[in-house]
Design a protein around this motif. Structure first.
Motif, mmCIF file in Angstrom:
data_model
loop_
_atom_site.group_PDB
_atom_site.id
_atom_site.type_symbol
_atom_site.label_atom_id
_atom_site.label_comp_id
_atom_site.label_asym_id
_atom_site.label_seq_id
_atom_site.Cartn_x
_atom_site.Cartn_y
_atom_site.Cartn_z
ATOM 1 N N UNK A 5 0.851 -1.191 0.000
ATOM 2 C CA UNK A 5 0.000 0.000 0.000
ATOM 3 C C UNK A 5 0.894 1.251 0.000
ATOM 4 N N UNK A 6 0.816 2.020 -1.064
ATOM 5 C CA UNK A 6 1.682 3.197 -1.198
ATOM 6 C C UNK A 6 1.272 4.312 -0.244
ATOM 7 N N UNK A 7 -0.029 4.473 -0.014
ATOM 8 C CA UNK A 7 -0.544 5.569 0.817
ATOM 9 C C UNK A 7 -1.535 4.985 1.835
ATOM 10 N N UNK A 8 -1.033 4.397 2.907
ATOM 11 C CA UNK A 8 -1.886 3.614 3.808
ATOM 12 C C UNK A 8 -2.520 4.377 4.963
ATOM 13 N N UNK A 9 -2.424 5.692 4.987
ATOM 14 C CA UNK A 9 -2.887 6.433 6.152
ATOM 15 C C UNK A 9 -4.341 6.235 6.509
ATOM 16 N N UNK A 10 -5.204 6.071 5.520
ATOM 17 C CA UNK A 10 -6.629 5.889 5.769
ATOM 18 C C UNK A 10 -7.012 4.424 5.962
ATOM 19 N N UNK A 11 -6.005 3.540 5.990
ATOM 20 C CA UNK A 11 -6.277 2.117 5.983
ATOM 21 C C UNK A 11 -6.102 1.417 7.310
ATOM 22 N N UNK A 12 -6.724 0.240 7.408
ATOM 23 C CA UNK A 12 -6.638 -0.628 8.569
ATOM 24 C C UNK A 12 -6.173 -2.002 8.095
ATOM 25 N N UNK A 13 -5.090 -2.497 8.684
ATOM 26 C CA UNK A 13 -4.567 -3.820 8.375
ATOM 27 C C UNK A 13 -5.024 -4.782 9.473
ATOM 28 N N UNK A 14 -5.627 -5.894 9.089
ATOM 29 C CA UNK A 14 -6.101 -6.867 10.071
ATOM 30 C C UNK A 14 -5.564 -8.252 9.733
ATOM 31 N N UNK A 15 -5.346 -9.078 10.772
ATOM 32 C CA UNK A 15 -4.938 -10.448 10.526
ATOM 33 C C UNK A 15 -3.844 -10.916 11.454
ATOM 34 N N UNK A 16 -3.210 -12.018 11.083
ATOM 35 C CA UNK A 16 -2.149 -12.645 11.867
ATOM 36 C C UNK A 16 -0.808 -12.231 11.262
ATOM 37 N N UNK A 17 -0.046 -11.391 11.933
ATOM 38 C CA UNK A 17 1.089 -10.724 11.284
ATOM 39 C C UNK A 17 2.268 -11.613 10.929
ATOM 40 N N UNK A 18 2.520 -12.679 11.677
ATOM 41 C CA UNK A 18 3.752 -13.442 11.490
ATOM 42 C C UNK A 18 3.627 -14.620 10.527
ATOM 43 N N UNK A 19 2.453 -14.824 9.940
ATOM 44 C CA UNK A 19 2.306 -15.907 8.962
ATOM 45 C C UNK A 19 3.359 -15.743 7.864
ATOM 46 N N UNK A 20 4.073 -16.808 7.602
ATOM 47 C CA UNK A 20 5.169 -16.744 6.613
ATOM 48 C C UNK A 20 5.273 -18.083 5.892
ATOM 49 N N UNK A 21 4.499 -18.282 4.828
ATOM 50 C CA UNK A 21 4.480 -19.583 4.165
ATOM 51 C C UNK A 21 5.738 -19.921 3.387
ATOM 52 N N UNK A 22 6.464 -18.904 2.900
ATOM 53 C CA UNK A 22 7.605 -19.146 2.029
ATOM 54 C C UNK A 22 8.905 -18.644 2.643
ATOM 55 N N UNK A 23 9.990 -19.379 2.477
ATOM 56 C CA UNK A 23 11.285 -18.893 2.965
ATOM 57 C C UNK A 23 11.817 -17.785 2.067
ATOM 58 N N UNK A 24 12.775 -17.036 2.577
ATOM 59 C CA UNK A 24 13.376 -15.960 1.786
ATOM 60 C C UNK A 24 14.097 -16.545 0.575
ATOM 61 N N UNK A 25 14.005 -15.829 -0.531
ATOM 62 C CA UNK A 25 14.728 -16.273 -1.743
ATOM 63 C C UNK A 25 15.198 -15.051 -2.502
#
Length: 369
Positions: A349-369
């Motif tokens: 999100x380039x301009x997230x000031x008006x936004x709300x992020x919801x969910x489980x923050x640490x979910x990480x299905x894929x390793x770094x590549x």
């Protein structure tokens, strides 16, 4: 109450789409397995439980229960569990009251913390002369440069970045609200996030251009992402174009949903799908982040109730600037390159000031590549 529909032309303002260029550069990088949003190298660092603070509202039994459940499930250090004085019986908090709350939190946060998780659903916005989503307000502080209706709001330095340490690199701590109304719903959401870790899921992304022209302005990004693909075997990006209105605006009865991005005020049938652990889904509309009732539209929490692991919506009329909503190309690229769900969503999100992020923050299905 605002109408459950964003303004139509000539009131609609369209911003340029620099994310398309960033996406094409990133796509080339995907093929070369070099990672990184906008062509940057994939970060060696991703958000971990040690860098996440769990924020609990003092005196709110549900917030306390959810916060402790999350701490246990994710192994968040006790020093990272912060209790603040926050009134949770109201949909909005005033800008002046919020400033005091944020100062209280900032003073208690360990210096190594890079992001925060909020464990209540109300308040979801900070109200001054304009409204910021409370997750963005905790990241940037309440500032009218980040809100105010249809104008082009302040951009985020974190957008499409390869940063694995937003506090160190940008002096912001991106925030996500767990978004659960009950402890059982919170536990189910937490379990989905934990189950996602390292799962390398094989599922589909559904990118829908609906017959709602005003809310389907992300279609160019959807089309580009579908053409380029996710860069991973077994994770196709499916572009569905119903702009002519001769087919269906909906994705229903699918058993493999990893991503579902669309544009409608309300999205029927989402509960008929099976969302894989770690799934991200959102709908571009005006008030999805304005909890609890979204001004008559579908709230972001409906996605979580249906089985998604994270979502995003706005808390005041933003008009349909594409930069105020998640860009699927950036989110999918960052997520599949190894970012956590909080990092990938925030970077999209380039301009997230008006936004709300919801969910489980640490979910990480894929390793770094």
């Amino acid at each position: 109450m605002s109408l459950p529909q964003m303004p139509h032309t000539p009131h609609v303002r369209h911003t340029p789409r620099p994310h398309l260029l960033a996406f094409l550069i990133g796509s080339a990088c995907l093929i070369a397995s070099c990672g990184g949003g906008g062509g940057e190298t994939a970060p060696a660092e991703q958000l971990t439980a040690n860098e996440l603070a769990v924020v609990i509202a003092n005196g709110d039994a549900l917030s306390e229960s959810i916060g402790l459940a999350y701490q246990r499930a994710r192994g968040v250090p006790a020093a990272n569990v912060i209790r603040i004085d926050l009134p949770t019986g109201q949909a909005a908090i005033s800008a002046s009251d919020f400033s005091a709350v944020k100062a209280q939190l900032d003073a208690r946060l360990p210096g190594h913390v890079q992001a925060t998780l909020l464990t209540w659903t109300r308040p979801s916005r900070v109200q001054g002369s304009c409204a910021m989503g409370i997750t963005s307000a905790f990241a940037f502080g309440y500032d009218t440069a980040y809100c105010g209706g249809c104008r082009a709001t302040q951009a985020s330095p974190y957008y499409a970045s390869g940063s694995g340490r937003p506090w160190r690199d940008h002096q912001i701590r991106p925030s996500m609200m767990l978004g659960a109304a009950t402890l059982s719903a919170a536990q189910a959401l937490i379990d989905r996030g934990v189950a996602a870790d390292g799962s390398r899921p094989r599922g589909s992304g559904y990118l829908v251009r609906t017959s709602d022209v005003t809310r389907s302005v992300r279609w160019e990004d959807f089309q580009a992402l579908a053409a380029a693909g996710s860069g991973l075997p077994g994770v196709p990006m499916v572009y569905l174009d119903n702009s002519a209105g001769t087919g269906s605006n909906l994705v229903t009865d699918r058993s493999d949903v990893l991503f579902y991005f669309t544009g409608l005020a309300t999205v029927p049938g989402i509960a008929t799908n099976r969302y894989l652990p770690g799934a991200a889904a959102d709908h571009l509309t005006s008030h999805a982040g304005r909890l609890p009732d979204a001004n008559g539209q579908m709230p972001v929490t409906a996605w979580l109730d249906a089985g998604a692991t994270a979502s995003y919506g706005t808390v005041e009329e933003p008009c349909n600037h594409t930069g105020k909503f998640p860009q699927a190309s950036v989110l999918v690229h960052r997520y599949t390159a190894g970012d956590t769900l909080l990092e990938a969503y925030w970077k999209s999100v380039a301009r997230p000031g008006q936004g709300l992020f919801v969910g489980e923050p640490l979910a990480r299905p894929w390793p770094a590549r």
